[in-house]
Design a protein around this motif. Structure first.
Motif, short mmCIF file in Angstrom:
data_model
loop_
_atom_site.label_atom_id
_atom_site.label_comp_id
_atom_site.label_asym_id
_atom_site.label_seq_id
_atom_site.Cartn_x
_atom_site.Cartn_y
_atom_site.Cartn_z
N GLY A 357 -31.30 -14.38 -40.94
CA GLY A 357 -30.97 -15.41 -39.87
C GLY A 357 -29.73 -15.15 -39.23
O GLY A 357 -29.14 -15.70 -38.25
N GLY A 358 -29.58 -13.79 -38.96
CA GLY A 358 -28.39 -13.17 -38.30
C GLY A 358 -27.73 -12.07 -38.65
O GLY A 358 -28.55 -10.86 -38.88
N LEU A 359 -26.47 -11.96 -38.58
CA LEU A 359 -25.61 -11.00 -38.85
C LEU A 359 -24.58 -11.07 -39.74
O LEU A 359 -24.30 -12.27 -40.09
CB LEU A 359 -24.98 -10.42 -37.59
CG LEU A 359 -25.75 -10.14 -36.24
CD1 LEU A 359 -25.03 -10.10 -34.89
CD2 LEU A 359 -26.76 -8.83 -36.44
N ALA A 360 -23.78 -10.12 -40.07
CA ALA A 360 -22.52 -10.29 -41.37
C ALA A 360 -21.58 -11.10 -40.60
O ALA A 360 -20.88 -11.95 -41.17
CB ALA A 360 -22.22 -9.06 -41.81
N GLN A 361 -21.36 -10.83 -39.28
CA GLN A 361 -20.26 -11.42 -38.41
C GLN A 361 -20.50 -10.96 -37.24
O GLN A 361 -21.41 -10.19 -36.70
CB GLN A 361 -18.77 -10.89 -38.92
CG GLN A 361 -18.49 -9.74 -38.71
CD GLN A 361 -18.56 -8.87 -39.85
OE1 GLN A 361 -18.45 -9.33 -40.98
NE2 GLN A 361 -18.46 -7.42 -39.94
N ASP A 362 -19.64 -11.59 -36.18
CA ASP A 362 -19.74 -11.28 -34.55
C ASP A 362 -19.01 -9.92 -34.44
O ASP A 362 -18.33 -9.55 -35.38
CB ASP A 362 -19.22 -12.65 -33.92
CG ASP A 362 -19.89 -12.84 -32.69
OD1 ASP A 362 -20.58 -11.97 -32.10
OD2 ASP A 362 -19.65 -13.88 -31.98
N LEU A 363 -19.32 -9.72 -33.06
CA LEU A 363 -18.79 -8.50 -32.64
C LEU A 363 -17.14 -8.59 -32.59
O LEU A 363 -16.53 -9.69 -32.20
CB LEU A 363 -19.34 -8.12 -31.23
CG LEU A 363 -20.74 -7.53 -31.14
CD1 LEU A 363 -21.18 -7.58 -29.76
CD2 LEU A 363 -20.76 -6.51 -32.05
N PRO A 364 -16.52 -7.49 -32.61
CA PRO A 364 -15.11 -7.83 -32.68
C PRO A 364 -14.50 -7.61 -31.30
O PRO A 364 -15.28 -7.17 -30.54
CB PRO A 364 -14.36 -6.62 -33.62
CG PRO A 364 -15.67 -5.60 -33.46
CD PRO A 364 -16.88 -6.40 -33.48
N GLN A 365 -13.34 -7.89 -31.10
CA GLN A 365 -12.81 -7.80 -29.46
C GLN A 365 -12.58 -6.18 -29.54
O GLN A 365 -12.16 -5.55 -30.17
CB GLN A 365 -11.37 -8.35 -29.65
CG GLN A 365 -11.28 -9.95 -29.65
CD GLN A 365 -10.05 -10.75 -29.11
OE1 GLN A 365 -9.11 -9.86 -29.08
NE2 GLN A 365 -9.94 -11.98 -29.27
N GLY A 366 -12.84 -5.97 -28.17
CA GLY A 366 -12.91 -4.53 -27.99
C GLY A 366 -13.88 -3.74 -28.09
O GLY A 366 -14.17 -2.39 -27.75
#
Length: 590
Positions: A357-366
């Motif tokens: 259903g998705g990813l472990a977390q969102d993309l980090p800043q940078g």
């Protein structure tokens, strides 16, 4: 879904493959509805040979045996919905011209547990049938060499049967007395006749050489038993299984979510590319839709791992032929990309970052700055490496015309990926059956028509350039949206969903402790992985873990082709052939 509705041959089904039902009466078949929409038909063991032979002979034939595997059905909770007996043998065919799969199933009684071989129809059925005998004990009548393939010859039992324990602690402690040691040593004795070789003829006494199982040129724990006339290869018999860890057995005792880290270790150079087909098969089974952002991130990271895998292939290909410098340069660039992967996922080679259903977390800043720096830097370096390797006269002499095969030979052996496209066959799942939004990206599928070791290497160099193109488009057009779906089977669930009411809190507790319960059904999904087409076929009988997980890897059929394309060549040519196939043994042995 009732058994009666599930087994009915509908007009819609007949319209998909009219030739089959024109040749054979529809009463010979029972249909099964699956989540992947692949035509799935149950047939009797008496008719399977005639049906497979016919499918291979029609216009635009189903001439690739894509996969062959077995299922132990005896403990399945939803048996009453299907024409199931004790075991099932599954034959999955692929028509390249039609871009279509078809799946035939044969139900078998436990006694006698046997069915006719199809090795006379499909060359690559040899290893698949040996695997089914090795792991399930199914006898394939008239098979040319029905012996163990993944397990040692002295192994007792068939481990993918349901009664076989899944943990070592369920067995007695291991012991090795003198008598058992002698038996094991005797089993290791090399007897040429047992490998289909002759010790000599009237004119020659052949030499036999073990290449591997521990040797740099075989890229892992892989053995080839060679029959040589001087340095010329008379026969080459691959011996696999040294890296077998029982991944498909492990899937039966892990939760759906808990098995994700194990997928990383299949093609251990593919990283999240290994998560991809497993996750997509489960999402199709459960009806989970992810956001466009998730799709884009998955594509971007998968293409990063395609580059990482191809970089290692490029360096070792040159190294095996004798050019040492490129692999050191490529390892430096791999570290640059690994640093980005680690910054995004928290790990390098095996991040296990995709989730149901998705990813472990969102993309980090940078993240975008790091990615842009690499995509701007690497193409010029790749140009340098291409000149260094592909324009090297020794590399050309050693690889052009070596290990050559045609498109039809590739199909006969189940070859996919760059190995197939090097014969001029324009078949890449990202184009012909796009998934995760691949249809939205502008890229070219590299092709060649020589089918030799040089062409296989050249294609992978160009594929790296195309992956850079895709990654740049991901950076430029990254959508907004959630990184995980709000579906009850999403695993693990979003934390904020557990704070609404007691029902969502209970759902969160059950999903994270016992694992999500997936609906009854069967689903498979295939992706264009680093080394060819990789797919997962999963069966759920409505519990928190898989009833059967089948992992179809590209490297398994690729190695089976070695004898055909190496006979008559020099021993040094065999090393070039092995290097050009691009495999890892975990992908073969699972």
């Amino acid at each position: 879904m009732t058994a009666e509705n599930n087994n009915k041959i509908t007009d819609e089904l007949i319209a998909q493959i009219p030739e089959l039902f024109k040749q054979f009466n529809k009463e010979h078949f029972a249909a099964q509805t699956t989540c992947d929409d692949i035509v799935t038909l149950w047939v009797s063991s008496k008719r399977i040979i005639a049906i497979l032979s016919f499918m291979k002979s029609i216009t635009d034939p189903f001439d690739m045996l894509y996969d062959l595997y077995a299922v132990d059905e005896r403990l399945r909770l939803d048996k009453n919905q299907y024409p199931i007996l004790d075991f099932t043998v599954v034959y999955q065919l692929l028509s390249i011209n039609r871009n279509k799969h078809i799946r035939f199933k044969v139900a078998l009684d436990e006694t006698p547990l046997e069915i006719a071989t199809i090795t006379h129809l499909f060359k690559n059925a040899n290893w698949y049938e040996r695997e089914a005998w090795d792991l399930f004990g199914i006898t394939f009548i008239d098979h040319p060499l029905l012996t163990r393939i993944l397990l040692p010859p002295t192994f007792k039992g068939h481990p993918l049967r349901k009664e076989f324990p899944g943990r070592a602690t369920e067995n007695d402690p291991f012991t090795l007395d003198e008598q058992k040691l002698q038996k094991e040593q005797q089993a290791l004795k090399f007897i040429p006749e047992q490998w289909g070789m002759k010790k000599s003829n009237d004119d020659n006494d052949y030499m036999f050489l073990n290449l591997g199982p521990n040797h740099p040129s075989v890229h892992g724990v892989f053995r080839i038993a060679l029959q040589l006339d001087g340095e010329r290869v008379i026969d080459a018999v691959p011996d696999i299984g040294f890296h077998h860890r029982g991944a498909e057995k492990i899937a039966e005792r892990q939760t759906w979510h808990g098995f994700i880290p194990y997928t990383d270790r299949i093609d251990y150079l593919g990283g999240v590319m290994n998560n991809f087909p497993y996750i997509l098969a489960i999402e199709k089974l459960a009806g989970i839709e992810v956001s466009e952002r998730v799709k884009c991130i998955r594509v971007m990271l998968s293409e990063c791992f395609r580059i990482l895998s191809h970089m290692l292939f490029f360096g070792t290909f040159a190294q095996d032929i004798g050019q040492l410098s490129p692999i050191f340069y490529l390892f430096i660039d791999r570290e640059k990309l690994f640093a980005i992967i680690e910054a995004i996922t928290g790990a390098r080679m095996h991040p296990s970052w995709f989730r149901i259903g998705g990813l472990a977390q969102d993309l980090p800043q940078g993240w975008d700055k790091m990615m842009l720096e690499f995509t701007d830097y690497f193409p010029n370096k790749l140009d340098e490496y291409e000149v260094m390797v592909m324009q090297n006269s020794i590399i050309k002499i050693r690889s052009i015309g070596i290990g050559q095969y045609t498109k039809q030979q590739a199909i006969d052996w189940g070859v996919t990926g760059p190995g197939l496209r090097a014969t001029g066959c324009d078949y890449d799942l990202r184009k012909v059956s796009p998934y995760s939004g691949y249809e939205n990206y502008d890229f070219t599928v590299p092709l060649d028509d020589q089918g030799d070791a040089y062409a296989r290497c050249k294609l992978r160099v160009e594929e790296m350039r195309q992956s850079i193109r895709i990654i740049k488009q991901c950076i430029k057009h990254m959508p907004q949206g959630p990184y995980k779906a709000e579906h009850p089977c999403t695993t693990p669930p979003m934390n904020n969903l557990s704070k609404n009411d007691i029902e969502t809190q209970i759902q969160h507790f059950l999903n994270t402790s016992w694992g999500a319960v997936m609906p009854n059904g069967e689903s498979s999904f295939a992706v264009e992985a680093t080394k060819g087409i990789n797919s997962y076929s999963i069966i759920s009988d409505g519990t928190s873990s898989s009833y059967r997980t089948r992992i179809r890897t590209p490297s398994f059929p690729h190695l089976q082709m070695i004898p055909e394309i190496s006979k008559g060549l020099m021993l040094a040519d065999l090393i070039v052939i092995i290097a050009s196939i691009d495999f890892v043994m975990a992908d073969v042995d699972r």
